[in-house]
Design a protein around this motif. Structure first.
Motif, PDB file in Angstrom:
ATOM      1  N   THR A 290       1.745  67.232  36.296  1.00  0.00           N
ATOM      2  CA  THR A 290       0.718  68.116  37.410  1.00  0.00           C
ATOM      3  C   THR A 290       1.352  69.351  38.731  1.00  0.00           C
ATOM      4  O   THR A 290       1.331  70.518  38.213  1.00  0.00           O
ATOM      5  CB  THR A 290      -0.661  67.609  37.329  1.00  0.00           C
ATOM      6  OG1 THR A 290      -0.747  66.394  36.323  1.00  0.00           O
ATOM      7  CG2 THR A 290      -1.932  68.794  38.205  1.00  0.00           C
ATOM      8  N   LYS A 291       2.482  68.034  39.683  1.00  0.00           N
ATOM      9  CA  LYS A 291       2.802  69.427  40.807  1.00  0.00           C
ATOM     10  C   LYS A 291       3.816  69.958  39.817  1.00  0.00           C
ATOM     11  O   LYS A 291       4.588  71.504  40.182  1.00  0.00           O
ATOM     12  CB  LYS A 291       3.535  68.182  41.021  1.00  0.00           C
ATOM     13  CG  LYS A 291       3.842  68.219  42.703  1.00  0.00           C
ATOM     14  CD  LYS A 291       5.204  66.744  43.133  1.00  0.00           C
ATOM     15  CE  LYS A 291       3.637  66.084  42.971  1.00  0.00           C
ATOM     16  NZ  LYS A 291       5.035  64.976  44.172  1.00  0.00           N
ATOM     17  N   GLN A 292       5.156  69.192  38.657  1.00  0.00           N
ATOM     18  CA  GLN A 292       5.994  70.744  38.003  1.00  0.00           C
ATOM     19  C   GLN A 292       5.234  71.719  37.055  1.00  0.00           C
ATOM     20  O   GLN A 292       5.646  73.129  37.617  1.00  0.00           O
ATOM     21  CB  GLN A 292       6.603  69.564  37.181  1.00  0.00           C
ATOM     22  CG  GLN A 292       7.390  69.003  37.226  1.00  0.00           C
ATOM     23  CD  GLN A 292       8.514  67.693  36.709  1.00  0.00           C
ATOM     24  OE1 GLN A 292       9.276  68.660  35.927  1.00  0.00           O
ATOM     25  NE2 GLN A 292       9.043  66.921  37.025  1.00  0.00           N
ATOM     26  N   LEU A 293       4.126  71.525  36.881  1.00  0.00           N
ATOM     27  CA  LEU A 293       3.116  72.560  36.122  1.00  0.00           C
ATOM     28  C   LEU A 293       3.176  73.741  36.996  1.00  0.00           C
ATOM     29  O   LEU A 293       2.848  74.754  36.785  1.00  0.00           O
ATOM     30  CB  LEU A 293       1.960  72.361  35.326  1.00  0.00           C
ATOM     31  CG  LEU A 293       1.712  73.263  34.969  1.00  0.00           C
ATOM     32  CD1 LEU A 293       2.303  73.867  33.422  1.00  0.00           C
ATOM     33  CD2 LEU A 293       0.491  73.068  33.765  1.00  0.00           C
ATOM     34  N   ARG A 294       2.134  73.244  38.247  1.00  0.00           N
ATOM     35  CA  ARG A 294       1.781  73.943  39.485  1.00  0.00           C
ATOM     36  C   ARG A 294       2.699  74.672  39.461  1.00  0.00           C
ATOM     37  O   ARG A 294       2.900  76.281  39.757  1.00  0.00           O
ATOM     38  CB  ARG A 294       1.751  73.358  40.474  1.00  0.00           C
ATOM     39  CG  ARG A 294      -0.244  72.838  39.804  1.00  0.00           C
ATOM     40  CD  ARG A 294      -0.894  71.802  40.991  1.00  0.00           C
ATOM     41  NE  ARG A 294      -1.555  71.180  40.660  1.00  0.00           N
ATOM     42  CZ  ARG A 294      -2.809  70.047  41.263  1.00  0.00           C
ATOM     43  NH1 ARG A 294      -1.961  69.812  41.610  1.00  0.00           N
ATOM     44  NH2 ARG A 294      -3.974  69.502  41.177  1.00  0.00           N
ATOM     45  N   LYS A 295       4.448  74.196  40.055  1.00  0.00           N
ATOM     46  CA  LYS A 295       5.391  75.226  40.421  1.00  0.00           C
ATOM     47  C   LYS A 295       5.912  75.568  39.443  1.00  0.00           C
ATOM     48  O   LYS A 295       6.052  76.768  40.092  1.00  0.00           O
ATOM     49  CB  LYS A 295       6.488  74.335  40.395  1.00  0.00           C
ATOM     50  CG  LYS A 295       6.316  73.428  41.549  1.00  0.00           C
ATOM     51  CD  LYS A 295       7.282  72.005  41.804  1.00  0.00           C
ATOM     52  CE  LYS A 295       7.178  70.869  43.592  1.00  0.00           C
ATOM     53  NZ  LYS A 295       8.273  69.754  43.815  1.00  0.00           N
ATOM     54  N   LEU A 296       5.681  75.315  38.297  1.00  0.00           N
ATOM     55  CA  LEU A 296       6.429  76.495  36.918  1.00  0.00           C
ATOM     56  C   LEU A 296       5.575  77.389  36.819  1.00  0.00           C
ATOM     57  O   LEU A 296       5.866  78.729  36.884  1.00  0.00           O
ATOM     58  CB  LEU A 296       5.974  75.560  36.014  1.00  0.00           C
ATOM     59  CG  LEU A 296       6.716  76.297  34.946  1.00  0.00           C
ATOM     60  CD1 LEU A 296       7.992  76.709  34.985  1.00  0.00           C
ATOM     61  CD2 LEU A 296       5.908  76.372  33.426  1.00  0.00           C
ATOM     62  N   SER A 297       4.264  77.334  37.381  1.00  0.00           N
ATOM     63  CA  SER A 297       2.620  78.782  37.159  1.00  0.00           C
ATOM     64  C   SER A 297       2.878  79.234  37.853  1.00  0.00           C
ATOM     65  O   SER A 297       3.188  80.623  37.891  1.00  0.00           O
ATOM     66  CB  SER A 297       1.136  77.537  36.898  1.00  0.00           C
ATOM     67  OG  SER A 297       0.069  79.213  36.466  1.00  0.00           O
TER      68      SER A 297
END
Length: 306
Positions: A290-297
């Motif tokens: 979830t943390k990585q996806l937020r950074k990705l978005s």
């Protein structure tokens, strides 16, 4: 053979005739062509091996199914993936005959075709991040990249993306936007949230709309020619447009902790087992993903040409 006795090719031919009446309604021309191709190979097999123009259902057994498989593999030298597809079509037709009581014993019972070794068909997070943050010099490649990212964040296949229009966009009860569209391939409904990145892509191409379609879709032939060039620019081997749909099934949903039943509905799968092919990449911790996806978005804000 006895007069009035049901035959394999006779039944198969009538199945195709009925199927073709549904093309454009709830069946695709591509599927109809696949059934016709299966019929052609089966007819040639019966002629070459048994000097027959047809076969009574009473003579159909597991042995003949296996011999047909071997014929496709050794004499026709078809790829394992093609054989799996042809045999699945034949299994569907015979399954209809079994359900109708024409065939009492299923000759496909315990038959399992040799399946090709599954290759990774989704990008790594690093590759996806590279696509989102590295500018492209070519307008045609930028379009292809944007379409690919749109597919990655919505799960839409090319056939559905090319007919996406305003009528497929709706407001959800929580006030967010989502896409609701029936998949062309399976005629099943797909309902998926419209995330920030695909919303920005829609807005980017708003001025280029010439009809009801929301995106300026190029032909599939042109898309196939440009995808390897896109992959070469970003250093990604074997990049195909369908990888985008697999990205959605892995990084954007399942690995984020989205329940597999929900992902199956989003992707418009008929069977849950189809969605399960993506589940092997979900062994990371949900909070880390979830943390990585937020950074990705959030990194999409750094795209200079979006």
């Amino acid at each position: 053979m006895a007069s009035g006795q049901e035959t394999l090719l006779g039944y198969f031919g009538r199945f195709i005739e009925r199927f073709e009446k549904h093309v454009g309604v709830d069946r695709s021309a591509k599927s109809a062509a696949c059934y016709k191709n299966t019929f052609k190979h089966l007819s040639r097999f019966l002629s070459a091996k048994f000097n027959l123009t047809d076969l009574p259902f009473g003579a159909l057994d597991r042995s003949l199914i296996e011999r047909f498989d071997l014929y496709l593999r050794s004499e026709q030298r078809l790829a394992p993936s093609t054989i799996v597809l042809l045999m699945s079509r034949l299994k569907t037709v015979i399954g209809k005959a079994v359900a109708s009581g024409i065939v009492t014993a299923d000759p496909f019972a315990e038959y399992e075709p040799q399946r090709p070794r599954r290759q990774q068909r989704y990008l790594t997070r690093e590759e996806l991040h590279r696509l989102m943050t590295t500018p492209l010099p070519s307008p045609s490649l930028r379009l292809v990249r944007d379409l690919f990212l749109f597919s990655s964040f919505t799960g839409l296949a090319y056939a559905d993306l090319r007919r996406l229009s305003a009528r497929h966009i709706e407001w959800a009860e929580d006030g967010s936007l989502r896409i609701r569209i029936r998949r062309q391939k399976t005629d099943t409904e797909s309902v998926v949230p419209l995330l920030e990145l695909p919303r920005r892509i829609l807005e980017k191409y708003r001025a280029e709309r010439t009809d009801e379609r929301l995106l300026p879709i190029c032909s599939y032939h042109k898309l196939q020619k440009l995808m390897p060039r896109l992959g070469a620019f970003y250093g990604i081997e074997h990049l195909t447009f369908h990888c985008g749909r697999h990205n959605f099934g892995t990084h954007i949903t399942l690995s984020m902790g989205v329940p597999i039943e929900t992902v199956s509905r989003m992707m418009g799968h008929r069977r849950l087992m189809t969605t399960q092919i993506y589940a092997h990449v979900t062994d990371r911790k949900v909070d880390e993903d979830t943390k990585q996806l937020r950074k990705l978005s959030a990194s999409s804000n750094s795209m200079k040409d979006l």
